[in-house]
Design a protein around this motif. Sequence first.
Motif, PDB file in Angstrom:
ATOM      1  N   SER A  44       0.834  -1.195   0.000  1.00 53.53           N
ATOM      2  CA  SER A  44       0.000   0.000   0.000  1.00 53.53           C
ATOM      3  C   SER A  44       0.870   1.247   0.000  1.00 53.53           C
ATOM      4  CB  SER A  44      -0.896   0.020   1.233  1.00 53.53           C
ATOM      5  OG  SER A  44      -1.767  -1.078   1.217  1.00 53.53           O
ATOM      6  N   THR A  45       0.427   2.253  -0.756  1.00 48.56           N
ATOM      7  CA  THR A  45       1.135   3.526  -0.784  1.00 48.56           C
ATOM      8  C   THR A  45       0.128   4.651  -0.661  1.00 48.56           C
ATOM      9  OG1 THR A  45       1.018   3.612  -3.188  1.00 48.56           O
ATOM     10  CG2 THR A  45       3.008   2.656  -2.246  1.00 48.56           C
ATOM     11  N   SER A  46       0.592   5.772  -0.173  1.00 51.18           N
ATOM     12  CA  SER A  46      -0.226   6.973  -0.083  1.00 51.18           C
ATOM     13  C   SER A  46       0.595   8.140  -0.579  1.00 51.18           C
ATOM     14  CB  SER A  46      -0.648   7.253   1.361  1.00 51.18           C
ATOM     15  OG  SER A  46      -1.489   6.250   1.843  1.00 51.18           O
ATOM     16  N   PHE A  47      -0.057   9.047  -1.282  1.00 52.73           N
ATOM     17  CA  PHE A  47       0.582  10.268  -1.721  1.00 52.73           C
ATOM     18  C   PHE A  47      -0.166  11.427  -1.098  1.00 52.73           C
ATOM     19  CE2 PHE A  47       1.583   7.254  -5.071  1.00 52.73           C
ATOM     20  CZ  PHE A  47       2.950   7.454  -5.225  1.00 52.73           C
ATOM     21  N   GLY A  48       0.541  12.309  -0.445  1.00 50.80           N
ATOM     22  CA  GLY A  48      -0.083  13.466   0.167  1.00 50.80           C
ATOM     23  C   GLY A  48      -0.576  13.173   1.557  1.00 50.80           C
ATOM     24  N   ASP A  49      -0.747  14.243   2.324  1.00 45.85           N
ATOM     25  CA  ASP A  49      -1.234  14.072   3.684  1.00 45.85           C
ATOM     26  C   ASP A  49      -2.394  14.998   4.032  1.00 45.85           C
ATOM     27  OD1 ASP A  49       0.207  16.399   3.743  1.00 45.85           O
ATOM     28  OD2 ASP A  49       1.596  15.770   5.299  1.00 45.85           O
ATOM     29  N   HIS A  55      -1.420  16.170  -7.099  1.00 45.39           N
ATOM     30  CA  HIS A  55      -0.403  15.351  -7.745  1.00 45.39           C
ATOM     31  C   HIS A  55      -0.744  15.296  -9.225  1.00 45.39           C
ATOM     32  CE1 HIS A  55       0.958  14.207  -3.763  1.00 45.39           C
ATOM     33  NE2 HIS A  55      -0.321  14.136  -3.464  1.00 45.39           N
ATOM     34  N   ASN A  56       0.028  15.994 -10.029  1.00 47.40           N
ATOM     35  CA  ASN A  56      -0.236  16.073 -11.459  1.00 47.40           C
ATOM     36  C   ASN A  56       0.560  15.010 -12.193  1.00 47.40           C
ATOM     37  OD1 ASN A  56      -1.963  18.359 -11.419  1.00 47.40           O
ATOM     38  ND2 ASN A  56      -0.181  19.648 -11.067  1.00 47.40           N
ATOM     39  N   PHE A  57      -0.107  14.311 -13.081  1.00 47.50           N
ATOM     40  CA  PHE A  57       0.535  13.336 -13.933  1.00 47.50           C
ATOM     41  C   PHE A  57       0.391  13.825 -15.367  1.00 47.50           C
ATOM     42  CE2 PHE A  57      -0.809  11.083 -10.165  1.00 47.50           C
ATOM     43  CZ  PHE A  57       0.291  10.304  -9.853  1.00 47.50           C
ATOM     44  N   VAL A  58       1.475  13.899 -16.083  1.00 48.19           N
ATOM     45  CA  VAL A  58       1.444  14.298 -17.478  1.00 48.19           C
ATOM     46  C   VAL A  58       1.682  13.046 -18.305  1.00 48.19           C
ATOM     47  CG1 VAL A  58       2.531  15.717 -19.241  1.00 48.19           C
ATOM     48  CG2 VAL A  58       2.265  16.600 -16.919  1.00 48.19           C
ATOM     49  N   GLY A  59       0.866  12.839 -19.313  1.00 53.83           N
ATOM     50  CA  GLY A  59       0.964  11.623 -20.105  1.00 53.83           C
ATOM     51  C   GLY A  59      -0.140  10.670 -19.717  1.00 53.83           C
ATOM     52  N   SER A  60       0.059   9.424 -19.954  1.00 54.68           N
ATOM     53  CA  SER A  60      -0.957   8.408 -19.666  1.00 54.68           C
ATOM     54  C   SER A  60      -0.721   7.780 -18.306  1.00 54.68           C
ATOM     55  CB  SER A  60      -0.914   7.306 -20.730  1.00 54.68           C
ATOM     56  OG  SER A  60      -1.189   7.838 -21.996  1.00 54.68           O
TER      57      SER A  60
END
Length: 162
Positions: A44-49, A55-60
């Motif tokens: 399990s992972t978490s991004f941000g608190d 969290h921006n993702f560019v691309g696919s």
Amino acid sequence: GGFISNAKLSFTGDTLTVDGTIVASEIIVNTIDQTVVNISMTGSTSFGDTSDDIHNFVGSMNISGSLSLNRKVVTNNYTLLSTDHFVGVNSTTNLTIQLPLASELNDGQFFTIKDENGAISKQIILQCSGSDEIDGETSISLTSPYTAINFYSNGQNKYFIF
């Protein structure tokens, strides 16, 4: 100071290689020449608190497995939050869901409102804020039992049903 290499940790030129686990409270990865950064993780992972982390993702983005989005159940009048996605309405009486200003949302951010109760003779009213519109109207009413609606924001002043 100096650096000592071993079988699990080595530093050659400007490359640090770790064969094993890194344990840290924070890892910051800066790519100077914008080369590809691959992060491979299991478990399990978490991004941000906080709910306002972006969290921006560019691309696919490919997801192998399931995707879960926030679900909120409401029983009374409710103001939609930017962190909501699915809103289940569990009420036998009329209620209003106040939409945030579209300008406070991301372009393309979408929501689903669903009557999860199915009671006959009630209205779920979606009310825009300010001068925003949803498909040209300042409010719309959902009246069919178990009805649902999907809509998205243009990030400026409008919502669109899809």
